[in-house]
Design a protein around this motif. Structure first.
Motif, short mmCIF file in Angstrom:
data_model
loop_
_atom_site.label_atom_id
_atom_site.label_comp_id
_atom_site.label_asym_id
_atom_site.label_seq_id
_atom_site.Cartn_x
_atom_site.Cartn_y
_atom_site.Cartn_z
N UNK A 63 -7.83 -6.95 -11.84
CA UNK A 63 -6.69 -6.02 -11.74
C UNK A 63 -5.84 -6.09 -12.99
N UNK A 64 -5.13 -5.05 -13.33
CA UNK A 64 -5.10 -3.70 -12.76
C UNK A 64 -6.16 -2.80 -13.39
N UNK A 65 -6.44 -1.70 -12.70
CA UNK A 65 -7.42 -0.73 -13.16
C UNK A 65 -6.71 0.56 -13.53
N UNK A 66 -7.13 1.15 -14.64
CA UNK A 66 -6.51 2.40 -15.10
C UNK A 66 -7.01 3.59 -14.28
N UNK A 67 -8.30 3.56 -13.96
CA UNK A 67 -8.91 4.68 -13.25
C UNK A 67 -10.23 4.22 -12.65
N UNK A 68 -10.95 5.15 -12.06
CA UNK A 68 -12.22 4.82 -11.39
C UNK A 68 -13.26 4.29 -12.39
N UNK A 69 -13.27 4.84 -13.59
CA UNK A 69 -14.23 4.37 -14.60
C UNK A 69 -13.93 2.92 -14.99
N UNK A 70 -12.66 2.61 -15.17
CA UNK A 70 -12.25 1.25 -15.51
C UNK A 70 -12.67 0.28 -14.40
N UNK A 71 -12.51 0.70 -13.16
CA UNK A 71 -12.93 -0.10 -12.00
C UNK A 71 -14.45 -0.34 -12.05
N UNK A 72 -15.19 0.71 -12.32
CA UNK A 72 -16.66 0.59 -12.38
C UNK A 72 -17.12 -0.29 -13.54
N UNK A 73 -16.43 -0.21 -14.67
CA UNK A 73 -16.81 -0.99 -15.85
C UNK A 73 -16.49 -2.47 -15.71
N UNK A 109 -18.03 7.21 -8.21
CA UNK A 109 -18.13 5.81 -8.62
C UNK A 109 -19.59 5.44 -8.91
N UNK A 110 -20.50 5.83 -8.00
CA UNK A 110 -21.93 5.51 -8.16
C UNK A 110 -22.50 6.19 -9.40
N UNK A 111 -22.08 7.41 -9.69
CA UNK A 111 -22.55 8.13 -10.88
C UNK A 111 -22.09 7.41 -12.15
N UNK A 112 -20.84 6.97 -12.16
CA UNK A 112 -20.32 6.23 -13.32
C UNK A 112 -21.11 4.94 -13.51
N UNK A 113 -21.36 4.22 -12.43
CA UNK A 113 -22.14 2.98 -12.51
C UNK A 113 -23.54 3.24 -13.05
N UNK A 114 -24.16 4.33 -12.59
CA UNK A 114 -25.51 4.68 -13.05
C UNK A 114 -25.49 5.01 -14.55
N UNK A 115 -24.47 5.75 -14.98
CA UNK A 115 -24.33 6.07 -16.41
C UNK A 115 -24.14 4.80 -17.24
N UNK A 116 -23.35 3.87 -16.74
CA UNK A 116 -23.13 2.61 -17.44
C UNK A 116 -24.43 1.80 -17.55
N UNK A 117 -25.21 1.85 -16.48
CA UNK A 117 -26.49 1.14 -16.46
C UNK A 117 -27.46 1.74 -17.49
#
Length: 131
Positions: A63-73, A109-117
């Motif tokens: 914590x803290x997270x700026x947004x959903x992407x930050x949370x996923x990263x 969230x899942x799409x962001x995680x997949x992109x990061x992968x």
């Protein structure tokens, strides 16, 4: 019940917030400078049905997270999975708007995680469009 606690006991139960909740309930005593009224604030725990202790610990540590992407990263994908994010979204930890659209939030969230992968597989750590 919540209104009665606030009115009669000077007790305020704060809203759930992914960036402020800890592993246990947090109790803070505050005095309003203008009225002199003492209030006890209770911040909910991040532990809720559907989220394990390891996922909760990982979220709290980052914590803290700026947004959903930050949370996923910044969270560990092996413990903070779609089920945990869905439980938090459905539980109101991301706000009322996300709570009403929990499934869409988890899909994003899942799409962001997949992109990061995919980026990691190509050896790309991150992309900063503004740097």
């Amino acid at each position: 019940y919540k209104k009665e606690l606030t009115r009669d006991c000077e007790l305020e139960i704060l809203p759930k917030d992914i960036n402020k909740c800890k592993l246990t309930y947090t109790i803070e005593k505050k005095k309003d400078a203008s009225t002199g009224i003492r209030k006890t604030q209770i911040r909910p725990s991040i532990l809720c049905k559907g989220i394990g202790v390891a996922a909760a610990q990982n979220i709290v540590e980052n914590q803290p997270f700026k947004d959903i992407r930050d949370l996923a990263e910044r969270t560990d994908s092996s413990v903070v999975d779609k089920k945990a994010i869905f439980s938090l979204a459905e539980g109101g930890y991301f706000g009322k708007k996300v709570q009403k659209n929990a499934e869409a939030f988890v899909t994003e969230f899942a799409k962001i995680r997949e992109d990061l992968k995919k980026m990691a597989a190509k050896g790309i750590e991150s992309i900063d469009l503004f740097a």
